[in-house]
Design a protein around this motif. Structure first.
Motif, PDB file in Angstrom:
ATOM      1  N   ASP A  19       0.837  -1.203   0.000  1.00 37.20           N
ATOM      2  CA  ASP A  19       0.000   0.000   0.000  1.00 37.20           C
ATOM      3  C   ASP A  19       0.871   1.253   0.000  1.00 37.20           C
ATOM      4  O   ASP A  19       2.105   1.171  -0.012  1.00 37.20           O
ATOM      5  N   GLU A  20       0.231   2.408   0.029  1.00 40.48           N
ATOM      6  CA  GLU A  20       0.947   3.685  -0.034  1.00 40.48           C
ATOM      7  C   GLU A  20       1.856   3.907   1.175  1.00 40.48           C
ATOM      8  O   GLU A  20       2.789   4.693   1.120  1.00 40.48           O
ATOM      9  N   GLY A  21       1.620   3.202   2.264  1.00 41.43           N
ATOM     10  CA  GLY A  21       2.469   3.287   3.450  1.00 41.43           C
ATOM     11  C   GLY A  21       3.555   2.214   3.477  1.00 41.43           C
ATOM     12  O   GLY A  21       4.202   2.019   4.489  1.00 41.43           O
ATOM     13  N   GLU A  22       3.704   1.489   2.367  1.00 40.31           N
ATOM     14  CA  GLU A  22       4.686   0.424   2.192  1.00 40.31           C
ATOM     15  C   GLU A  22       4.398  -0.822   3.027  1.00 40.31           C
ATOM     16  O   GLU A  22       5.256  -1.664   3.227  1.00 40.31           O
ATOM     17  N   ARG A  23       3.176  -0.930   3.527  1.00 38.18           N
ATOM     18  CA  ARG A  23       2.768  -2.157   4.221  1.00 38.18           C
ATOM     19  C   ARG A  23       2.348  -3.178   3.173  1.00 38.18           C
ATOM     20  O   ARG A  23       1.662  -2.852   2.204  1.00 38.18           O
ATOM     21  N   VAL A  24       2.763  -4.422   3.362  1.00 35.05           N
ATOM     22  CA  VAL A  24       2.391  -5.486   2.435  1.00 35.05           C
ATOM     23  C   VAL A  24       1.185  -6.238   2.982  1.00 35.05           C
ATOM     24  O   VAL A  24       1.192  -6.706   4.122  1.00 35.05           O
ATOM     25  N   TRP A  25       0.161  -6.317   2.158  1.00 36.58           N
ATOM     26  CA  TRP A  25      -1.074  -7.022   2.502  1.00 36.58           C
ATOM     27  C   TRP A  25      -1.087  -8.333   1.721  1.00 36.58           C
ATOM     28  O   TRP A  25      -1.003  -8.332   0.500  1.00 36.58           O
ATOM     29  N   ARG A  26      -1.199  -9.449   2.433  1.00 36.26           N
ATOM     30  CA  ARG A  26      -1.286 -10.763   1.800  1.00 36.26           C
ATOM     31  C   ARG A  26      -2.766 -11.064   1.575  1.00 36.26           C
ATOM     32  O   ARG A  26      -3.535 -11.200   2.530  1.00 36.26           O
ATOM     33  N   ILE A  27      -3.156 -11.122   0.310  1.00 33.02           N
ATOM     34  CA  ILE A  27      -4.566 -11.302  -0.050  1.00 33.02           C
ATOM     35  C   ILE A  27      -4.690 -12.476  -1.011  1.00 33.02           C
ATOM     36  O   ILE A  27      -3.943 -12.575  -1.992  1.00 33.02           O
ATOM     37  N   LYS A  28      -5.637 -13.344  -0.728  1.00 33.96           N
ATOM     38  CA  LYS A  28      -5.856 -14.518  -1.569  1.00 33.96           C
ATOM     39  C   LYS A  28      -6.758 -14.150  -2.739  1.00 33.96           C
ATOM     40  O   LYS A  28      -7.836 -13.577  -2.565  1.00 33.96           O
TER      41      LYS A  28
END
Length: 84
Positions: A19-28
């Motif tokens: 995301d824009e905050g450089e957090r990685v979201w693991r989404i299936k």
């Protein structure tokens, strides 16, 4: 932007979206035969909840190619009222 799911092979993939905050979201990312549709499942609800998303908000997915076999996925959200 999403990878193709192979017929007869895997019907889902776990993707990492930054995301824009450089957090990685693991989404299936899955294909449901019953409805013949592509869906986002595990991890999606947490993203929506943490971002405070509601109907009418805009989600943008994009992909960059970092190397021959390296794809980076990005996700941004914008509230319908204009805020992030």
């Amino acid at each position: 932007c999403f990878p193709q799911l192979l017929n007869g092979g895997s019907d889902s993939l776990l993707l990492g979206f930054e995301d824009e905050g450089e957090r990685v979201w693991r989404i299936k990312y899955s294909f449901w035969n019953s409805s013949q549709s592509y869906v986002l499942t595990r991890g999606w609800r947490g993203f929506v909840k943490e971002k405070g998303l509601q109907a009418g908000d805009v989600i943008t997915f994009s992909r960059t190619i970092a190397g021959p076999d390296q794809k980076l996925y990005h996700i941004t959200s914008k509230h319908a009222g204009g805020g992030n």
